[in-house]
Design a protein around this motif. Structure first.
Motif, PDB file in Angstrom:
ATOM      1  N   ARG A 172       0.840  -1.208   0.000  1.00 37.95           N
ATOM      2  CA  ARG A 172       0.000   0.000   0.000  1.00 37.95           C
ATOM      3  C   ARG A 172       0.874   1.256   0.000  1.00 37.95           C
ATOM      4  NH1 ARG A 172      -3.699  -1.984   4.418  1.00 37.95           N
ATOM      5  NH2 ARG A 172      -5.492  -2.944   3.398  1.00 37.95           N
ATOM      6  N   GLN A 173       1.858   1.266   0.885  1.00 40.69           N
ATOM      7  CA  GLN A 173       2.733   2.430   0.980  1.00 40.69           C
ATOM      8  C   GLN A 173       3.471   2.676  -0.330  1.00 40.69           C
ATOM      9  OE1 GLN A 173       5.292   1.981   4.385  1.00 40.69           O
ATOM     10  NE2 GLN A 173       3.595   1.846   5.839  1.00 40.69           N
ATOM     11  N   HIS A 174       3.977   1.589  -0.920  1.00 39.79           N
ATOM     12  CA  HIS A 174       4.712   1.724  -2.187  1.00 39.79           C
ATOM     13  C   HIS A 174       3.785   2.230  -3.282  1.00 39.79           C
ATOM     14  CE1 HIS A 174       7.594   0.944  -5.369  1.00 39.79           C
ATOM     15  NE2 HIS A 174       6.679   0.227  -5.997  1.00 39.79           N
ATOM     16  N   ALA A 175       2.560   1.685  -3.338  1.00 34.37           N
ATOM     17  CA  ALA A 175       1.607   2.099  -4.371  1.00 34.37           C
ATOM     18  C   ALA A 175       1.228   3.563  -4.198  1.00 34.37           C
ATOM     19  CB  ALA A 175       0.364   1.218  -4.315  1.00 34.37           C
ATOM     20  N   SER A 176       1.027   3.981  -2.950  1.00 34.17           N
ATOM     21  CA  SER A 176       0.668   5.373  -2.677  1.00 34.17           C
ATOM     22  C   SER A 176       1.793   6.319  -3.066  1.00 34.17           C
ATOM     23  CB  SER A 176       0.320   5.536  -1.195  1.00 34.17           C
ATOM     24  OG  SER A 176       0.037   6.880  -0.887  1.00 34.17           O
ATOM     25  N   GLU A 177       3.024   5.966  -2.702  1.00 36.10           N
ATOM     26  CA  GLU A 177       4.177   6.799  -3.047  1.00 36.10           C
ATOM     27  C   GLU A 177       4.367   6.880  -4.555  1.00 36.10           C
ATOM     28  OE1 GLU A 177       7.317   4.932  -0.964  1.00 36.10           O
ATOM     29  OE2 GLU A 177       6.648   5.579   1.035  1.00 36.10           O
ATOM     30  N   ALA A 178       4.166   5.748  -5.237  1.00 36.68           N
ATOM     31  CA  ALA A 178       4.322   5.730  -6.695  1.00 36.68           C
ATOM     32  C   ALA A 178       3.254   6.596  -7.361  1.00 36.68           C
ATOM     33  CB  ALA A 178       4.232   4.298  -7.213  1.00 36.68           C
ATOM     34  N   GLU A 179       2.023   6.546  -6.839  1.00 42.08           N
ATOM     35  CA  GLU A 179       0.943   7.340  -7.407  1.00 42.08           C
ATOM     36  C   GLU A 179       1.198   8.830  -7.195  1.00 42.08           C
ATOM     37  OE1 GLU A 179      -3.954   7.716  -7.137  1.00 42.08           O
ATOM     38  OE2 GLU A 179      -2.901   6.045  -6.166  1.00 42.08           O
ATOM     39  N   GLN A 180       1.644   9.192  -6.007  1.00 41.12           N
ATOM     40  CA  GLN A 180       1.930  10.599  -5.715  1.00 41.12           C
ATOM     41  C   GLN A 180       3.092  11.119  -6.547  1.00 41.12           C
ATOM     42  OE1 GLN A 180       2.507  10.958  -1.498  1.00 41.12           O
ATOM     43  NE2 GLN A 180       0.435  10.234  -1.000  1.00 41.12           N
ATOM     44  N   ALA A 181       4.027  10.238  -6.849  1.00 41.04           N
ATOM     45  CA  ALA A 181       5.187  10.647  -7.652  1.00 41.04           C
ATOM     46  C   ALA A 181       4.883  10.639  -9.145  1.00 41.04           C
ATOM     47  CB  ALA A 181       6.364   9.729  -7.359  1.00 41.04           C
ATOM     48  N   GLY A 182       3.676  10.186  -9.496  1.00 43.36           N
ATOM     49  CA  GLY A 182       3.299  10.157 -10.906  1.00 43.36           C
ATOM     50  C   GLY A 182       3.948   9.050 -11.692  1.00 43.36           C
ATOM     51  N   GLU A 183       4.402   8.019 -11.004  1.00 46.69           N
ATOM     52  CA  GLU A 183       5.029   6.897 -11.708  1.00 46.69           C
ATOM     53  C   GLU A 183       3.974   6.134 -12.516  1.00 46.69           C
ATOM     54  OE1 GLU A 183       7.380   4.361  -9.270  1.00 46.69           O
ATOM     55  OE2 GLU A 183       8.250   6.018  -8.115  1.00 46.69           O
ATOM     56  N   PRO A 184       4.341   5.614 -13.692  1.00 49.65           N
ATOM     57  CA  PRO A 184       3.384   4.927 -14.564  1.00 49.65           C
ATOM     58  C   PRO A 184       3.079   3.496 -14.092  1.00 49.65           C
ATOM     59  CG  PRO A 184       5.550   4.890 -15.571  1.00 49.65           C
ATOM     60  CD  PRO A 184       5.676   5.720 -14.319  1.00 49.65           C
ATOM     61  N   LEU A 185       2.512   3.412 -12.910  1.00 52.51           N
ATOM     62  CA  LEU A 185       2.143   2.108 -12.368  1.00 52.51           C
ATOM     63  C   LEU A 185       0.627   2.042 -12.192  1.00 52.51           C
ATOM     64  CD1 LEU A 185       4.872   1.659  -9.589  1.00 52.51           C
ATOM     65  CD2 LEU A 185       4.809   0.578 -11.851  1.00 52.51           C
ATOM     66  N   PRO A 186       0.033   0.848 -12.197  1.00 55.08           N
ATOM     67  CA  PRO A 186      -1.420   0.745 -11.999  1.00 55.08           C
ATOM     68  C   PRO A 186      -1.826   1.318 -10.640  1.00 55.08           C
ATOM     69  CG  PRO A 186      -0.495  -1.343 -12.769  1.00 55.08           C
ATOM     70  CD  PRO A 186       0.656  -0.465 -12.423  1.00 55.08           C
ATOM     71  N   LYS A 187      -2.970   1.975 -10.594  1.00 53.87           N
ATOM     72  CA  LYS A 187      -3.531   2.443  -9.331  1.00 53.87           C
ATOM     73  C   LYS A 187      -4.222   1.262  -8.662  1.00 53.87           C
ATOM     74  CE  LYS A 187      -4.325   7.126 -11.066  1.00 53.87           C
ATOM     75  NZ  LYS A 187      -5.337   8.182 -11.332  1.00 53.87           N
ATOM     76  N   VAL A 188      -3.817   0.965  -7.443  1.00 58.46           N
ATOM     77  CA  VAL A 188      -4.310  -0.254  -6.806  1.00 58.46           C
ATOM     78  C   VAL A 188      -4.939   0.055  -5.460  1.00 58.46           C
ATOM     79  CG1 VAL A 188      -2.529  -1.642  -7.921  1.00 58.46           C
ATOM     80  CG2 VAL A 188      -2.143  -0.762  -5.606  1.00 58.46           C
ATOM     81  N   HIS A 189      -5.827  -0.858  -5.050  1.00 55.90           N
ATOM     82  CA  HIS A 189      -6.302  -0.875  -3.665  1.00 55.90           C
ATOM     83  C   HIS A 189      -6.131  -2.301  -3.156  1.00 55.90           C
ATOM     84  CE1 HIS A 189      -8.424   0.041  -0.017  1.00 55.90           C
ATOM     85  NE2 HIS A 189      -9.204  -0.994  -0.209  1.00 55.90           N
TER      86      HIS A 189
END
Length: 231
Positions: A160-177
């Protein structure tokens, strides 16, 4: 004398007529029997042809099964054992690229060795999102041990933390829950499917599932086997 002759003639005529009737009747029956026998023989021929076609179909089905099994085996080998060049090839199909974990540093290896050492099972080694992880929990990562919920949820929180950080940084990764391991248990094993148990989970977490690309659900099936549900 004339009457007798007439009577004899009538009797002979009647007998002759009766004979002809018998012959005609017998001939008619023989013809009907022959027709039935011909129909029976035709049915036998049709059955033989049908059995032959069935044998061909079964042989074809067996060949298709063998081909499908061979294709599945080849696909599995390609999935799990791609060529070394494919591992880093950007053209390699997404989702089929073999994950190559990096090697731990000496310091990391030492840290892992230390926390896996025997000790006080209740000792708190660290805490993630207010969830303490004890030496007993970490010990479930050893070979031939049963993973427990705390370890799974610890990893879920790290994701969760990694996904949140990646989303905030605008990294091209899938948005996950990612749900906790308790979600599926509450939903489907309490003791049966009960949507009301989890109806407000995403609302409390302030998450819009329809804005996510991927929903991840860790599942502990009957407390005997871990699987992962992806939506």
């Amino acid at each position: 004398g004339g009457v007798s002759s007439t009577s004899d003639a009538a009797v002979e005529a009647a007998e002759e007529g009766a004979g002809r009737f018998r012959v005609e009747a017998a001939g008619g029956c023989e013809g009907e029997v022959a027709a039935h026998e011909a129909a029976l023989e035709q049915s036998r021929t049709s059955i033989s042809l049908a059995e032959a076609r069935l044998d061909e179909a079964e042989a074809g089905l067996a060949a298709l099964r063998e081909a499908a099994e061979a294709a599945a085996a080849a696909a599995e080998q390609e999935f799990f054992e791609p060529d070394a060049d494919d591992v880093l090839d950007e053209n390699f199909p997404p989702g089929r690229r073999r994950f190559e974990p990096r090697q731990l540093t000496e310091a990391e290896e030492a840290a892992v060795s230390e926390i896996l050492q025997p000790g006080n099972p209740a000792e708190k080694l660290f805490e993630i999102n207010n969830t303490p992880i004890t030496r007993k929990d970490i010990a479930t990562l050893k070979p031939l041990e049963w993973l427990n919920d705390e370890v799974i949820n610890c990893f879920v929180e790290l994701l969760r933390q990694h996904a949140s950080e990646a989303e905030q940084a605008g990294e091209p990764l899938p948005k996950v829950h990612i749900f906790s391991s308790l979600f599926y248990t509450k939903l489907a094993e309490s003791p049966e499917y009960t949507y009301g148990n989890v109806r407000r989970w995403t609302k409390r977490a302030k998450v819009d599932l329809f804005s996510r690309d991927l929903v991840i659900v860790p599942i502990n099936q009957g407390n005997t086997h871990w699987t992962l549900g992806l939506i």
